[in-house]
Design a protein around this motif. Structure first.
Motif, mmCIF file in Angstrom:
data_model
loop_
_atom_site.group_PDB
_atom_site.id
_atom_site.type_symbol
_atom_site.label_atom_id
_atom_site.label_comp_id
_atom_site.label_asym_id
_atom_site.label_seq_id
_atom_site.Cartn_x
_atom_site.Cartn_y
_atom_site.Cartn_z
ATOM 1 N N ARG A 43 0.835 -1.196 0.000
ATOM 2 C CA ARG A 43 0.000 0.000 0.000
ATOM 3 C C ARG A 43 0.871 1.246 0.000
ATOM 4 O O ARG A 43 2.060 1.190 0.303
ATOM 5 N N TRP A 48 6.531 -4.685 -1.948
ATOM 6 C CA TRP A 48 6.281 -5.823 -1.049
ATOM 7 C C TRP A 48 7.325 -6.886 -1.366
ATOM 8 O O TRP A 48 7.413 -7.368 -2.492
ATOM 9 N N TYR A 57 1.847 -15.265 -2.379
ATOM 10 C CA TYR A 57 1.462 -14.081 -3.134
ATOM 11 C C TYR A 57 0.213 -14.466 -3.914
ATOM 12 O O TYR A 57 0.295 -15.266 -4.844
ATOM 13 N N ASP A 100 -3.855 -5.435 8.336
ATOM 14 C CA ASP A 100 -2.542 -6.065 8.524
ATOM 15 C C ASP A 100 -2.685 -7.162 9.558
ATOM 16 O O ASP A 100 -3.345 -6.970 10.579
ATOM 17 N N LEU A 112 -3.622 -5.770 -0.235
ATOM 18 C CA LEU A 112 -3.760 -4.611 -1.118
ATOM 19 C C LEU A 112 -5.004 -4.796 -1.974
ATOM 20 O O LEU A 112 -5.062 -5.685 -2.817
ATOM 21 N N GLY A 128 -5.425 -8.522 -3.081
ATOM 22 C CA GLY A 128 -4.109 -9.172 -3.084
ATOM 23 C C GLY A 128 -3.649 -9.422 -1.663
ATOM 24 O O GLY A 128 -3.664 -8.518 -0.831
HETATM 25 C C1 BTN Z 1 0.571 -3.828 2.349
HETATM 26 O O1 BTN Z 1 1.232 -2.825 2.054
HETATM 27 O O2 BTN Z 1 0.422 -4.172 3.525
HETATM 28 C C2 BTN Z 1 -0.088 -4.654 1.278
HETATM 29 C C3 BTN Z 1 0.802 -5.759 0.762
HETATM 30 C C4 BTN Z 1 0.121 -6.613 -0.283
HETATM 31 C C5 BTN Z 1 1.040 -7.648 -0.902
HETATM 32 C C6 BTN Z 1 0.318 -8.607 -1.806
HETATM 33 S S1 BTN Z 1 1.349 -9.933 -2.362
HETATM 34 C C7 BTN Z 1 0.114 -10.422 -3.509
HETATM 35 C C8 BTN Z 1 -0.464 -9.145 -4.097
HETATM 36 N N1 BTN Z 1 0.323 -8.690 -5.231
HETATM 37 C C9 BTN Z 1 0.939 -7.531 -4.989
HETATM 38 O O3 BTN Z 1 1.695 -6.934 -5.791
HETATM 39 N N2 BTN Z 1 0.621 -7.104 -3.741
HETATM 40 C C10 BTN Z 1 -0.280 -8.016 -3.077
#
Ligand code: BTN
Length: 245
Positions: A43, A48, A57, A100, A112, A128
């Motif tokens: 985010r 990530w 993922y 989270d 995300l 995601g």
């Molecule tokens: C965050 O910032 O907390 C969100 C992280 C989200 C990561 C996941 S991994 C699968 C999906 N593909 C991505 O590029 N991001 C999400």
């Protein structure tokens, strides 16, 4: 069609791939998984960490029959599904609102959610989910903030089994959410897991940061905060960020 699952050895981002598949077929719904991501997205434009075989993922591409303003609630649904799945490994996780998953005060999983919509209907929502599974260490800048299931439980986890469990938990919650149109049905469980409840929080993104105490999440997915100046406010996911103090 929701059962359509695509598994890749490598992809830039499972969210990105899911959106490409949806653009090719305007009716497609399904799940994208990858062994690694070369450009995993977090985010707020952050990256990530997505090393080969280390994490899960996964991205659900959904076309829910809901109003656009309700799409953000799907992140809470997915967070609860992931928390239940991780619980099944005997590792307890809390939810830091909105989505989270944390253990030991460190982040284990992030979500995300992205959406395209018209004013009165949703075209698609990508949810995601990234779960840190078998990492034994994190880069110094993340070291204090991130953890993995292997670090918490002392052994590598079966990522396929865990991802399957997330799907199993998510599907019925997603169906029920669509039927009911709000989060009332899962609030009790969500609120027990939510680490912000009863804890000091700082709400950022308002003009001046607000200080208070988390007082539960409501059926719209907002976090209620009892502010230090004696008010109860509802803060909406996506509009503010909440920091534990
Ligand atoms: C965050 O910032 O907390 C969100 C992280 C989200 C990561 C996941 S991994 C699968 C999906 N593909 C991505 O590029 N991001 C999400």
């Amino acid at each position: 069609r929701f059962r359509d699952v695509r598994v890749y050895p490598t992809v830039d981002s499972t969210n990105g791939e899911a959106k490409r598949l949806a653009a090719q077929d305007r009716t497609w719904e399904g799940l994208v998984l990858s062994e690694e991501q070369t450009a995993g997205k977090g985010r707020r434009g952050r990256a990530w960490l997505s090393g080969q075989g280390e994490g899960i993922y996964m991205s659900f591409l959904l076309r829910p029959a809901i109003l656009p303003q309700k799409a953000a609630m799907l992140t809470l649904v997915a967070g609860l599904a992931a928390a239940r799945a991780i619980d099944s490994l005997g590792i307890g996780v809390g939810i830091k609102w909105p989505n989270d998953l944390v253990a030991d005060g460190k982040k284990l999983c992030g979500i995300l959610t992205e959406m395209t919509a018209e004013p009165d209907y949703v075209d698609l929502v990508v949810v995601g989910i990234g779960i840190n599974c078998n990492q034994k260490a994190f880069p110094p800048d993340l070291g204090e903030k991130a953890t993995s299931l292997a670090l918490l439980g002392g052994a590598d986890v079966d990522r396929n089994a865990l991802a399957a469990r997330v799907v199993e938990e998510f599907e019925p919650l997603y169906m029920e959410f669509q039927e009911r149109g709000d989060l009332g049905f899962l609030l009790e469980e969500y609120n027990v897991r939510c680490v912000n409840n009863g804890a000091r929080v700082q709400v950022l993104g308002e003009q001046t940061p607000l200080l208070g105490r988390g007082a539960g999440v409501d059926k719209d997915g907002s976090l209620l905060v009892d502010t230090d100046d004696g008010k109860r406010i509802a803060v909406q996911a996506g509009e503010v960020s909440v920091r534990g103090l």
